[in-house]
Design an enzyme around this catalytic site. Sequence first.
Site, PDB file in Angstrom:
ATOM      1  N   ASP A 170      -5.957   2.523   6.668  1.00 13.13           N
ATOM      2  CA  ASP A 170      -7.114   1.630   6.474  1.00 13.13           C
ATOM      3  C   ASP A 170      -6.733   0.557   5.443  1.00 13.13           C
ATOM      4  O   ASP A 170      -7.187   0.567   4.305  1.00 13.13           O
ATOM      5  CB  ASP A 170      -8.350   2.416   6.042  1.00 13.13           C
ATOM      6  CG  ASP A 170      -8.081   3.344   4.864  1.00 13.13           C
ATOM      7  OD1 ASP A 170      -6.903   3.552   4.509  1.00 13.13           O
ATOM      8  OD2 ASP A 170      -9.057   3.855   4.291  1.00 13.13           O
ATOM      9  N   ARG A 180     -14.080   1.276   2.636  1.00 11.55           N
ATOM     10  CA  ARG A 180     -14.015   2.564   1.934  1.00 11.55           C
ATOM     11  C   ARG A 180     -15.217   2.820   1.032  1.00 11.55           C
ATOM     12  O   ARG A 180     -15.530   3.963   0.733  1.00 11.55           O
ATOM     13  CB  ARG A 180     -12.754   2.632   1.069  1.00 11.55           C
ATOM     14  CG  ARG A 180     -11.459   2.366   1.818  1.00 11.55           C
ATOM     15  CD  ARG A 180     -10.286   2.366   0.865  1.00 11.55           C
ATOM     16  NE  ARG A 180      -9.049   1.948   1.513  1.00 11.55           N
ATOM     17  CZ  ARG A 180      -7.864   1.945   0.917  1.00 11.55           C
ATOM     18  NH1 ARG A 180      -7.769   2.337  -0.336  1.00 11.55           N
ATOM     19  NH2 ARG A 180      -6.795   1.562   1.564  1.00 11.55           N
ATOM     20  N   TYR A 190       4.618   0.493  -1.864  1.00 14.87           N
ATOM     21  CA  TYR A 190       4.872   0.246  -3.284  1.00 14.87           C
ATOM     22  C   TYR A 190       6.352   0.447  -3.612  1.00 14.87           C
ATOM     23  O   TYR A 190       6.953  -0.329  -4.361  1.00 14.87           O
ATOM     24  CB  TYR A 190       4.033   1.203  -4.145  1.00 14.87           C
ATOM     25  CG  TYR A 190       2.547   0.962  -4.058  1.00 14.87           C
ATOM     26  CD1 TYR A 190       1.981  -0.200  -4.582  1.00 14.87           C
ATOM     27  CD2 TYR A 190       1.696   1.897  -3.471  1.00 14.87           C
ATOM     28  CE1 TYR A 190       0.615  -0.430  -4.520  1.00 14.87           C
ATOM     29  CE2 TYR A 190       0.332   1.686  -3.400  1.00 14.87           C
ATOM     30  CZ  TYR A 190      -0.205   0.520  -3.925  1.00 14.87           C
ATOM     31  OH  TYR A 190      -1.554   0.292  -3.851  1.00 14.87           O
ATOM     32  N   ASP A 231      -6.934  -2.660   3.560  1.00 13.20           N
ATOM     33  CA  ASP A 231      -8.093  -3.545   3.385  1.00 13.20           C
ATOM     34  C   ASP A 231      -7.828  -4.793   2.547  1.00 13.20           C
ATOM     35  O   ASP A 231      -8.735  -5.611   2.380  1.00 13.20           O
ATOM     36  CB  ASP A 231      -9.283  -2.778   2.802  1.00 13.20           C
ATOM     37  CG  ASP A 231      -8.924  -2.005   1.544  1.00 13.20           C
ATOM     38  OD1 ASP A 231      -7.831  -2.230   0.998  1.00 13.20           O
ATOM     39  OD2 ASP A 231      -9.741  -1.172   1.119  1.00 13.20           O
ATOM     40  N   ASP A 232      -6.611  -4.979   2.005  1.00 10.46           N
ATOM     41  CA  ASP A 232      -6.380  -6.205   1.233  1.00 10.46           C
ATOM     42  C   ASP A 232      -4.990  -6.773   1.513  1.00 10.46           C
ATOM     43  O   ASP A 232      -4.027  -6.030   1.730  1.00 10.46           O
ATOM     44  CB  ASP A 232      -6.537  -5.934  -0.268  1.00 10.46           C
ATOM     45  CG  ASP A 232      -5.603  -4.843  -0.782  1.00 10.46           C
ATOM     46  OD1 ASP A 232      -4.443  -5.158  -1.086  1.00 10.46           O
ATOM     47  OD2 ASP A 232      -6.040  -3.680  -0.877  1.00 10.46           O
ATOM     48  N   ASP A 276       0.839  -1.197   0.000  1.00 14.75           N
ATOM     49  CA  ASP A 276       0.000   0.000   0.000  1.00 14.75           C
ATOM     50  C   ASP A 276       0.872   1.244   0.000  1.00 14.75           C
ATOM     51  O   ASP A 276       2.103   1.160  -0.042  1.00 14.75           O
ATOM     52  CB  ASP A 276      -0.905   0.008   1.243  1.00 14.75           C
ATOM     53  CG  ASP A 276      -2.378  -0.027   0.881  1.00 14.75           C
ATOM     54  OD1 ASP A 276      -2.784   0.801   0.051  1.00 14.75           O
ATOM     55  OD2 ASP A 276      -3.112  -0.871   1.432  1.00 14.75           O
TER      56      ASP A 276
END
Length: 640
Positions: A205, A499, A311, A207-208, A199
Amino acid sequence: MLQDNPLLNKLKKELEESLPKKTGTVKAHVKGFGFLETEKKEKIFLSQKFMKQLINGDKIEAIIREQDKKKYAEPIKLISSELESFTGTAIKKNNKFFIVPDNALINHHFKIEESNIIDMKENETFLCNFSQHKMNNKTSFNCKVQFKVAESDDIFKKWKSALANLNLPFHGPNEQEVSFALNDEKLIDLTEKPFVTIDGPDTKDIDDALYIEKASNNSYKLTIAIADPTSYFEHESTLDEEARVRISTIYLPGMNVPMLPKKLSEEICSLRPHQKKSTLCCEVIIDENGQINKDVHFFMAWIKSQGQLSYEQVFEFLQNKTNLPTSNPLVEQQLQLLELFCQKRLSYRHKNEILFKDQNEYKFELNEDNSVKNIKTESKNIAHKIVEEAMIVANQVAGHFLATKLNKGIFNTNSGLDMAKRTEIESLFKKLNINFFDNNNENLTIENYKNYREWLDEQPGYIKKRLRKFNAHTSLSTDPGSHYGMGIQNYATWTSPIRKYSDLLNHRLIKSIISVDKPIEELNSDFLDASILKRKLHRFAEREINNFLYANFLKNHKLNNTIFKAEVFDVTKAGLRLKLIENGASVFLPANSIDNKIKFNNELFQLKSNECTFDIGQVLKVSILDINDENYNITVKLIK
């Protein structure tokens, strides 16, 4: 009864004769300062005297007078006013407070008719309702103050004002102490698997998370784990209803307004490293050609991320073999396998679906006072593409799963071309000697649309501009459908449930299929139109803040006469719209500043002078000429 006064009548006649000749009446809108605009887009002058009685956007009836071939408007009746509510700043005059609208096109002080604010202070920002118009034989414009938006020294005053003006929230849900207890869910334990998250460096937050392993015949087994807030609150609960109204988290430079309470989205559900979290997972087989196997498995599971990676960290590891901020060799192995998976998927999608064209993203880096420190240019690297391809896989299989099992869900649909403009499309296709409809000239298939997009990518800018107006907008539907823009059937997003409310609904539907003790909930689609509108408003707010930040950032560059490279993305009779390549700012180059005799070619979308021709896609050198403090428009001059 009073007799006519001959002297008074004579004066009235002389006054009437001294005015420009009356040519009729018109119904038109007030546009900006000093002009009316008719339905035929004709602009008519309004004097300052009359503008004192009007507000930008008002629809009025006016007498039109003409003198020396120039037209003048004289308002006689207010038909309607667009203004309903607005944000404004409190000022004090003669010990009385007035509100000055933040909108620079509304150049009036509003008298406060009613207020819910007891301790009003100067320079604070308030949301107000418009209550009285001067044109209605009144002496002042009045408003009713509803609530305070920001203190005078709030560094997010501009951000909050932009949101409040669009009737959007500028605070997250109530962060009161609420116990978010996990509902009784049957979860598989996958905490020993080395899941990783990739991320942005500041993302809270999360989420994956992804886990991948080799399978037989050079295929891969990919598990996508998604944070599951639906396990912590019920459908139609107070929190659920609020999320439904908010639609999604709002992302602005330096400021986010979450859809769910931060305690839930950034703590309890967020897939933080080395913490046991509940998730909804899907397990997918990707074969040696990059194709998705139809045998997909959805299930609930506990996971424990073994690495929160950015990233940039993943990119540096994969491309330059730099060390990761973790000593776990399994994480390194995961990233190497994910890169191979990504390459297979990109190759498959290039041949069989439609790939997104890579574009640079520009991100503001702000100082503590919210001034712009720097504007960072980001291009998609392998780390971005790994996550993107994994999410596309997840949403594809979810779309197929919901369509097959329930024949309903929240699907992203796109028809490629706007078929309401079918006649215009066929006419232009005929002129260009192309046809991408099927043999019977009735339908546009996904395959034909893919061929059309590949053809369009090779065309010059003026053809792309002419065809752009026929593009269909992506929409939401409760019925299965095609997404021509991606070359995919039945695409249903579920990967961002903390989200986006539509993703949260798809979570519930998937869970109702895989859990025998969960009833299949009725899908109320009345929020779909509201969802599309709300997302459009989010983009408006983001654009306003971006323009505000760009305008302030480029003031020093104006003083320093900085030379920028800029790419033309639109050509009109008035001039060129360009994007500064260095920082992404949208700027305008007036045609008359290039050459007073420059001509516009409406067919080729070109500006042409004796010396130069200007086309879409051309790169020019420019410097900042002017920055409008009211609407943040940036005008540039050409450096030859």
